[in-house]
Scaffold this active site. Structure first.
Site, PDB file in Angstrom:
ATOM      1  N   GLU A  44      30.786  37.799  46.829  1.00 56.44           N
ATOM      2  CA  GLU A  44      32.000  37.956  46.011  1.00 56.44           C
ATOM      3  C   GLU A  44      31.663  38.285  44.560  1.00 56.44           C
ATOM      4  O   GLU A  44      32.342  39.084  43.902  1.00 56.44           O
ATOM      5  CB  GLU A  44      32.824  36.657  46.079  1.00 56.44           C
ATOM      6  N   GLY A  60      33.124  40.505  38.928  1.00 61.02           N
ATOM      7  CA  GLY A  60      32.886  39.149  38.420  1.00 61.02           C
ATOM      8  C   GLY A  60      33.644  38.089  39.185  1.00 61.02           C
ATOM      9  O   GLY A  60      33.443  37.902  40.383  1.00 61.02           O
ATOM     10  N   GLY A 107      26.163  38.216  26.798  1.00 62.50           N
ATOM     11  CA  GLY A 107      25.668  38.066  28.174  1.00 62.50           C
ATOM     12  C   GLY A 107      26.457  38.861  29.201  1.00 62.50           C
ATOM     13  O   GLY A 107      26.402  38.563  30.390  1.00 62.50           O
ATOM     14  N   LYS A 140      29.417  48.898  42.428  1.00 57.44           N
ATOM     15  CA  LYS A 140      30.552  48.069  42.857  1.00 57.44           C
ATOM     16  C   LYS A 140      31.550  48.906  43.657  1.00 57.44           C
ATOM     17  O   LYS A 140      32.096  48.451  44.661  1.00 57.44           O
ATOM     18  CB  LYS A 140      31.216  47.450  41.624  1.00 57.44           C
ATOM     19  N   GLY A 157      29.913  37.604  32.710  1.00 62.54           N
ATOM     20  CA  GLY A 157      29.647  36.374  31.964  1.00 62.54           C
ATOM     21  C   GLY A 157      29.307  35.250  32.927  1.00 62.54           C
ATOM     22  O   GLY A 157      29.624  35.308  34.118  1.00 62.54           O
TER      23      GLY A 157
END
Ligand code: HSE
Length: 437
Positions: free
Chosen positions: A131, A136, A189, A207, A304
């Site tokens: 996932e 993200g 980050g 992706k 992140g």
């Protein structure tokens, strides 16, 4: 209560450290939800002495991630190393071969080797959960694989790279330079170890390749994606887009067409009033259009430590809840052996509107020559604007064209003609316009 699920984590960067910390902080809630506890029993990372702000007491260290992957001390191998080859690929393959479940955030690995890895996982009867690899913290894989079963997807598109969206948002809102915004994205980050993966579109393409496979039931084909990044987007484009009622986003788009499936990643003009244009900063969004449900838009934090850790932990929890004998669903929503070959649509056949920004010499006949090239290519213009914006000399003008729906082939032909006419001072800028509600 069932025995604890033993988790081994390879890679203790921003995401890995967040996963360890959140698993500890949420231990009670997760135990109640899963009916068993989740224990990090082993880790592998390059630097053993680094202070990551997490407790690794009673956790076994492995120098070699592949040794951790095969270890009898774990039930689940969590791969957070990154990269499509090397340690990441070897260790994931070793874990699956050894019959361990795998959780990974590694989009590059899945985009290149996902089909083979899915075949191994399905043969071994273990889960390969990913996932966190796409968008993200947004649960788009679960949505496509589970919630949308039975739906046929016509188009799926989205903002899939937090770094690019963060850069474009700040360039527009604060007038900052591309480089300043990229540095901040790295500091926070969001960016990949090599940020060219973000800004040149590779990360979005990885992706998109995964989403295309699930959405259309075809084999992953990352190498067939048309790709342009955002590194040549300037303040002039951002301002012109705003004046014309558009905002620039780096989109990944997969769309069923008569000639096959288009997969493309490029800077895109979306109407300022559209929902996707309101997605700012590191936030990602995925729009899915299906025959049964209609239009769905998911949006949320796209990069992140915590956002990615949230998706990783959801995947681990799914494994903790699974029981022996439970028939795991296929990795890409369809059994790997039944995925259809990918049928590529020709990029030159792509149909849509186009924004074209030309920096031209300010002389008689230029406007007419541009209009003639457009007409010769059967391109109908929605607007044509000339202004002196960004002027470097008295001899320079900017001409901005917005076309009605036309084809990629027609636009390329017209722009090549305009370039040959010798009126241009700079390289022409061409940005596709995407229909978005
Ligand atoms: N570099 C990626 C991004 C991280 O900016 O979206 C999440 O995949």
């Amino acid at each position: 209560m069932a025995e604890a699920l033993r988790v081994g984590i390879a890679g203790l960067g921003t995401v890995g450290a967040s996963v360890v910390r959140v698993l500890a902080e949420k231990a009670d809630e997760l135990t109640r939800q899963c009916g068993r506890s989740i224990a990090v029993t082993a880790v592998s990372a390059r630097d053993r002495s680094r202070d990551r702000g997490i407790s690794l007491d009673n956790v076994k260290w492995f120098e070699d991630p592949a040794a951790l992957a095969k270890s009898a001390d774990i039930d689940v191998f969590v791969e957070l190393i990154g990269g499509e080859e090397g340690a990441a690929r070897q260790s994931v393959r070793a874990a699956l071969d050894a019959g361990r479940h795998v959780v990974t955030a590694n989009k590059a690995l899945l985009a290149r080797h996902g089909l083979t890895l899915a075949e191994v996982a399905e043969k071994k009867g273990v889960l390969l959960n990913y996932e966190a690899a796409v968008a993200g913290g947004i649960p788009v894989i679960k949505t496509l694989r589970e919630a949308l079963a039975g739906n046929s997807v016509g188009r799926i598109f989205g903002i899939l790279n937090g770094t690019c969206n963060y850069i474009l948002t700040r360039m527009e809102a604060e007038g900052l330079s591309f480089d300043e915004c990229l540095k901040d994205a790295q500091r926070l980050g969001y960016a990949e170890a090599d940020p060219t993966f973000d800004i040149e579109g590779h990360d979005t393409a990885h992706k998109l390749a995964i989403l295309t496979s699930i959405a259309f039931g075809c084999r992953i084909s990352a190498g067939d994606i048309y790709m342009e990044g955002i590194s040549n987007i300037t303040q002039a484009d951002i301002q012109a887009a705003g004046e014309l009622g558009y905002r620039i986003k780096l989109l990944g788009v997969a769309q069923a067409t008569e000639t096959g499936i288009e997969q493309r990643v490029h800077p895109t003009m979306v109407p300022t009033a559209s929902v996707i244009a309101q997605v700012h900063g590191v936030t990602n969004a995925v729009a899915i259009e299906t025959d049964i449900l209609g239009e769905l838009l998911l949006s949320g934090p796209g990069a992140g430590g915590n956002a990615t850790a949230s998706a990783v932990i959801g995947d681990i929890a799914d494994i903790a809840k699974s029981r022996p004998g439970f028939q795991h669903g296929p990795v890409f929503g369809w059994p790997a052996k039944e995925l259809k070959p990918y049928r590529k649509a020709r990029m030159r056949a792509h149909a849509g509107g186009y924004f074209i920004r030309l920096t031209v010499h300010d002389r008689i006949g230029v406007f007419a020559a541009i209009a003639k090239r457009m007409a010769d290519s059967d391109i109908s213009l929605e607007s044509i604007v000339q202004h002196a914006g960004g002027k470097r000399s008295d001899d320079q003008k900017t001409v901005i064209l917005v076309t009605h729906e036309t084809t990629e082939a027609a636009v390329r032909r017209a722009v090549e003609g305009i370039t040959r006419d010798g009126h241009l001072i700079d390289k022409p800028q061409v940005i596709r316009i995407e229909r978005a509600g």
